[in-house]
Structure formats: C-alpha cells, structure tokens
Design a protein around this motif. Structure first.
Motif, mmCIF file in Angstrom:
data_model
loop_
_atom_site.group_PDB
_atom_site.id
_atom_site.type_symbol
_atom_site.label_atom_id
_atom_site.label_comp_id
_atom_site.label_asym_id
_atom_site.label_seq_id
_atom_site.Cartn_x
_atom_site.Cartn_y
_atom_site.Cartn_z
ATOM 1 N N VAL A 1 29.193 54.544 21.524
ATOM 2 C CA VAL A 1 28.974 53.105 21.687
ATOM 3 C C VAL A 1 29.254 52.772 23.148
ATOM 4 C CG1 VAL A 1 29.431 52.501 19.295
ATOM 5 C CG2 VAL A 1 31.298 52.475 20.913
ATOM 6 N N PHE A 2 28.609 51.721 23.610
ATOM 7 C CA PHE A 2 28.701 51.391 25.031
ATOM 8 C C PHE A 2 29.262 49.985 25.223
ATOM 9 C CE2 PHE A 2 25.503 54.678 24.729
ATOM 10 C CZ PHE A 2 25.887 55.526 25.759
ATOM 11 N N ARG A 3 30.052 49.847 26.266
ATOM 12 C CA ARG A 3 30.591 48.548 26.642
ATOM 13 C C ARG A 3 30.429 48.369 28.140
ATOM 14 N NH1 ARG A 3 30.403 48.244 21.877
ATOM 15 N NH2 ARG A 3 32.073 47.711 20.412
ATOM 16 N N GLU A 4 30.631 47.124 28.612
ATOM 17 C CA GLU A 4 30.622 46.851 30.046
ATOM 18 C C GLU A 4 31.908 46.093 30.356
ATOM 19 O OE1 GLU A 4 27.251 44.581 31.364
ATOM 20 O OE2 GLU A 4 27.935 44.606 33.441
ATOM 21 N N ALA A 5 32.651 46.553 31.387
ATOM 22 C CA ALA A 5 33.910 45.881 31.728
ATOM 23 C C ALA A 5 33.584 44.509 32.322
ATOM 24 C CB ALA A 5 34.695 46.722 32.728
ATOM 25 N N THR A 6 34.219 43.463 31.784
ATOM 26 C CA THR A 6 33.945 42.115 32.299
ATOM 27 C C THR A 6 34.960 41.727 33.381
ATOM 28 O OG1 THR A 6 35.265 41.197 30.504
ATOM 29 C CG2 THR A 6 32.883 41.284 30.164
ATOM 30 N N GLU A 7 35.919 42.605 33.662
ATOM 31 C CA GLU A 7 36.873 42.432 34.754
ATOM 32 C C GLU A 7 37.397 43.819 35.101
ATOM 33 O OE1 GLU A 7 40.969 41.125 33.092
ATOM 34 O OE2 GLU A 7 39.517 40.271 31.690
ATOM 35 N N ASP A 8 38.167 43.957 36.174
ATOM 36 C CA ASP A 8 38.767 45.256 36.477
ATOM 37 C C ASP A 8 39.817 45.562 35.397
ATOM 38 O OD1 ASP A 8 37.270 45.142 38.736
ATOM 39 O OD2 ASP A 8 38.941 45.472 40.131
ATOM 40 N N VAL A 9 39.771 46.756 34.842
ATOM 41 C CA VAL A 9 40.726 47.112 33.790
ATOM 42 C C VAL A 9 41.325 48.482 34.111
ATOM 43 C CG1 VAL A 9 41.058 47.369 31.281
ATOM 44 C CG2 VAL A 9 39.154 45.994 32.120
ATOM 45 N N ALA A 10 42.620 48.658 33.794
ATOM 46 C CA ALA A 10 43.262 49.965 33.960
ATOM 47 C C ALA A 10 43.140 50.735 32.645
ATOM 48 C CB ALA A 10 44.739 49.782 34.305
ATOM 49 N N ARG B 1 41.179 53.016 37.478
ATOM 50 C CA ARG B 1 40.586 51.685 37.546
ATOM 51 C C ARG B 1 39.156 51.754 37.015
ATOM 52 N NH1 ARG B 1 38.215 49.409 42.459
ATOM 53 N NH2 ARG B 1 39.201 51.181 43.484
ATOM 54 N N VAL B 2 38.868 50.866 36.082
ATOM 55 C CA VAL B 2 37.492 50.710 35.627
ATOM 56 C C VAL B 2 37.031 49.370 36.186
ATOM 57 C CG1 VAL B 2 35.997 50.495 33.604
ATOM 58 C CG2 VAL B 2 37.968 52.022 33.518
ATOM 59 N N PRO B 3 36.273 49.394 37.294
ATOM 60 C CA PRO B 3 35.922 48.129 37.947
ATOM 61 C C PRO B 3 34.995 47.269 37.092
ATOM 62 C CG PRO B 3 35.485 50.015 39.399
ATOM 63 C CD PRO B 3 35.741 50.554 38.019
ATOM 64 N N GLU B 4 35.105 45.962 37.281
ATOM 65 C CA GLU B 4 34.217 45.019 36.593
ATOM 66 C C GLU B 4 32.767 45.493 36.740
ATOM 67 O OE1 GLU B 4 34.548 41.067 38.146
ATOM 68 O OE2 GLU B 4 32.758 40.385 37.077
ATOM 69 N N GLY B 5 32.018 45.409 35.676
ATOM 70 C CA GLY B 5 30.599 45.793 35.736
ATOM 71 C C GLY B 5 30.358 47.259 35.388
#
Ligand code: HEM
Length: 460
Positions: free
Chosen positions: A340-349, A354-358
């Motif tokens: 399943v796929f998601r997109e980070a809507t903000e920077d998340v650790a 770091r998983v940058p926004e987007g």
C-alpha cells in the motif's frame, strides 16, 4: 548516495524521536542514472524489495524521478498506517497521473477527507458481520456451478477462471445481479487498469495517446456505461432490494449528497477491488495446493469430515481450521495487494530517518510477509505454520494482507468468507495437476499479477 544512520535489525522506534529536520534521509539502492530503480522495480517487485531490504528497515529509492521510502519493519508499518495515519495520505499516483487513469476518482479507494468519511460510514453498512454471513449460501452455489463446468483433464487458466467466478459471486451478493453478458466489460477494464499500473506509464498522464492508455479509455468507457445501465435498471425496477447498490441509491433519495458520478465511481471501484483481489488469492491457493499434494489431501480430508464433501454452510466455517490456514498462508506468500502506498503530508521521523513532506511511502506486504525474522523458511508455502496461535505470537503488522488503520480493506470479512467458502467447494470436487512451475514470476499492476498464465489440469 544517501547518508546513513545507525540502524540495526532489531532496532525499534523509541518514544523520544528527534525532530525530523535533524535526521538523515534513509539509505537505499542507487539505481541507474535518471531512471533510478524504475526498471528493477517493474521487472521484479519481490526481488527488488528483497535487495532493498539489505539497506535496512527504512529504505529510499527513486522511481521515474520521484523519491520513495519503503518501510520494512512491522513497527514502522504500524506507524505509517495506524499511529501517524493523519500524517500520511493514501497515494495512488499523482493528481495528473493516477494509476486509475482519471477513473473512479469519487469511489471509496480514491476519495479523501470528508467525502471519504461520509462514504465509508455509509458503505460499512453493506459489510456488517450479519450481512456478510447472509452471503455464504450464494458464494457456495456460485463456486459449485463454476466447478461443475470443469471437465476431467481440462487445462485451465486459473486466473481467468477465478476472475469470472469471483466477479459473478460479487455481483450476486453485493448487487443482486447476474452479470453474465456484462462480465466481459469488467474483465477488460481490470486488465487495462493493471496494464497501466504495471508500467512506468502510470507516472505519466492518462491522456497521453499511448496504446495502453487508449485501451484503458475504451475499456473504462464501456464499464462506466455498464454501471450507468445497472443504475437505470435498478431505478426503474419495482422490487425492493437489500444490497450495496440499493444502499447507495437510498442514501441519495434520503438527501445525502451523492451525485450520479459518485455512484458510478463507487460501482467501478467495488467491481474492481471486490473481484480482482480474491481471484488472485484463489489462483495462488490452487496453484500452491497443486504443487503440495499432501497439503491438498489434508484440506480435502478436513472438508470431507466437516461438510461431508458438500459446499460449506455458515455453521461449518468455524470448524474449517486447516482451510483457514491455507487461506492465511496464501495471503502471506502471495499478497494480492502487494504494497500500500502513502504520501507524507509533512516531514516525519521514521526509524531514525527523515521522510520529507511529499515523499511517497511504500508499505510492502510482499516484503514484510517474507521476512525471515518473522517467518521460518519464508519462501515456502506451509499453511501449518498458522496452527497453535502462531498469529498471536507475530508482532503486530508483520502480517497485514488487508492493510491497516482507518483505510484498511472494507471488504476484508467478505473476502475471508469468500475464500473459506470457495476453496473447500473446489477441493471437494477436483484435484489439480499443475502445468506451470511452482516458482512464479510476478509483475506489478494495481495488484500482484503473475507474469505468465498460471495453468493447471483438473482431475475430477
Ligand atoms: C483477498 C482479498 C483482498 C485483499 C488482499 C484486499 C486488500 C486491500 C488492502 C491492502 C486495502 C488497503 C489499501 C490501503 O490502505 O491503501 C484495501 C482497501 C479496499 N478494499 Fe480490499 N482487499 C481484498 C478484497 C476486497 C473485497 C472483496 C472488496 C469489496 C467487496 C474490497 C474493497 C476494498 C475497498 C473499497 C478498499 C478501500 C477502502 C478505503 O479506502 O476506505 N477489497 N483492500
């Protein structure tokens, strides 16, 4: 080359995670210039994820110029799908290039926010345990009549057989409808959707006049016309019904905001999501059982002792323990929804990175379900591993064939009931003599597609 941070095999996230901005991007395969990992991923998604996992439990890679992060540890799966679900939205492609082309945008899979909440609440009523339990008889009778058509020695393309079975079964149960003459439109649309999703073309707009896109538009145009006809027929009919289509139409009659487009998109969504996945599960189950005759025998013995060889009834289902193990093992080894796929809507650790926004985040069942830290001999089909409370001992989200969190599969109970009803019905009537090698090659589509036809002979 991405920077690296300490990451051990047993590392789990801590409560005090540093601010994302202070963390490095996760390491991962470099891929080739410009294309990144695009070719490797589309060529063999399982192999690609296995190689990626050598970089750790959080891995970065690039596909068609976009940055992806894959999370490969159950703790991070849970973080993305459940604990931090409001920081990751579902991703099915860019606004300009969804894997669905421009179709089904207002159906449950693609809707977002308030519209999704309203739809989910309404549709949930068609999937309560009581409703699903009422479908067992129809499920068994569809399976029985399909199997009755197979002659001794016949060579079957399992996926195509199972697709027509699951589509008929879905239409009989959820739409109170015989789909015979219209089934082709659904099957063609499913093939066209998978062809687009399984190629790098899904990263480009659907209006580009490529042959794949043209086939998609033709097939989806036909499918939308079929759905519009179904709605018109239902509206013209005098008989009161109690199914998903009636639920949608009644909601509109009660003043809920539901456009004609939304209802068509909902039908397209359920016709696709509700039959493709279960058809794949049955294909892979029959294929694996054909290659494991001793397991097939055990399944058949169970069916004979519980149902006397008849299709199972609702009362039989809790006693079909081994059948359930076969179903669970099939969904582990061959998860029809491979990621399943998601997109980070903000920077998340996540996991010290770091998983940058987007960033697009991939949560791949196809890797986590084959992780030797959680499953002995992970590439082998071994239903017995699910005996004696194995699932309770697994870490949460080491097994998640139906996703997790608020957007988990609405059809989960329906699918489990269907698989547990169809498999015993098949096993009671025929045996399999596989034509295709046990080791399958796969392609990505929207679902985990076999690269070549999966064929078997049946013996009655
Ligand atoms: C073995 C069978 C099935 C598997 C493995 C499966 C898997 C999944 C997964 C993993 C998701 C979550 C996707 C995400 O989180 O992004 C999902 C969502 C969904 N599934 Fe299934 N599914 C199956 C059968 C069904 C059936 C039978 C139906 C309908 C009758 C169905 C309808 C849906 C819908 C509408 C969604 C979107 C839910 C939402 O966003 O609220 N699925 N499925």
């Amino acid at each position: 080359m991405a920077e690296t941070a300490p990451q051990s095999e047993t590392e789990t996230p801590t409560e005090e995670t540093p601010a994302p901005a202070d963390l490095p991007i996760a390491p991962g395969p470099d891929g080739v210039p410009v294309l990144g990992s695009t070719l490797a991923l589309f060529r063999d998604p399982i192999e690609f994820m296995e190689v990626a996992s050598t970089h750790g439990d959080v891995v970065s890679y690039r596909v068609a110029g976009q940055r992806f992060t894959a999370v490969l540890h159950p703790d991070y799966v849970e973080q993305v799908l459940v604990r931090d679900h409001d920081r990751f939205r579902r991703w099915t492609g860019d606004e300009r290039a969804s894997v669905f082309g421009d179709y089904a945008q207002e159906g449950l899979v693609l809707s977002e926010g308030e519209q999704w909440q309203r739809q989910r609440q309404l549709l949930q009523r068609a999937f309560t345990p009581e409703k699903i339990e009422g479908y067992v008889e129809k499920m068994a009778s569809e399976a029985e009549s399909r199997v009755a058509d197979w002659s001794d020695g016949q060579r079957l393309d399992l996926q195509s057989e199972m697709s027509s079975l699951t589509l008929r079964l879905l239409c009989r149960t959820l739409f109170d409808l015989d789909i015979d003459e219209r089934g082709d439109a659904v099957a063609r649309a499913a093939t066209a959707l998978n062809a687009r999703a399984g190629s790098v073309l899904s990263f480009f707009p659907a209006w580009l006049p490529t042959p794949t896109n043209r086939r998609l538009h033709d097939a989806m145009g036909d499918l939308e016309a079929v759905c519009a006809d179904l709605i018109a027929e239902r509206q013209a009919g005098a008989t009161e019904r109690d199914d998903l289509l009636s639920l949608l139409l009644a909601a509109r009659a009660d003043g809920a905001e539901m456009s004609e487009r939304e209802i068509v998109d909902q039908l397209v969504t359920f016709l696709f999501a509700g039959h493709e996945t279960t058809a794949l599960a049955l294909t892979y189950a029959c294929h694996a059982l054909g290659h494991h005759p001793e397991r097939f025998r055990r399944l058949r013995e169970e069916v004979e002792s519980v149902t006397g060889g008849d299709p199972p009834t609702l009362r039989d289902l809790p006693e079909l323990d081994y059948t359930e193990q076969v179903v669970k093992e099939t969904l582990r080894l061959y998860p029809p929804a491979y990621a399943v796929f998601r997109e980070a809507t903000e920077d998340v650790a996540v996991g010290g990175y770091r998983v940058p926004e987007g960033t697009k985040v991939s949560v791949p069942q196809v890797r986590v379900h084959r992780d030797a830290r959680f499953y002995d001999d992970p590439r082998t089909f071994r239903p017995e591993r699910w005996a004696d409370g194995f699932e309770q001992r697994l870490p949460d989200y080491a097994y998640f064939p139906f996703g997790g969190g608020p957007r988990h599969c609405i059809g989960m109970r329906f699918a489990m009931m269907e698989l547990k009803t169809v498999l015993p019905t098949v096993a009671a009537a025929v045996e399999f003599d596989p034509v295709t090698d046990e080791n399958l090659a796969f392609e990505t589509g929207i679902t985990l597609q076999p690269a070549d036809p999966v064929e078997t002979r049946v013996r009655r």
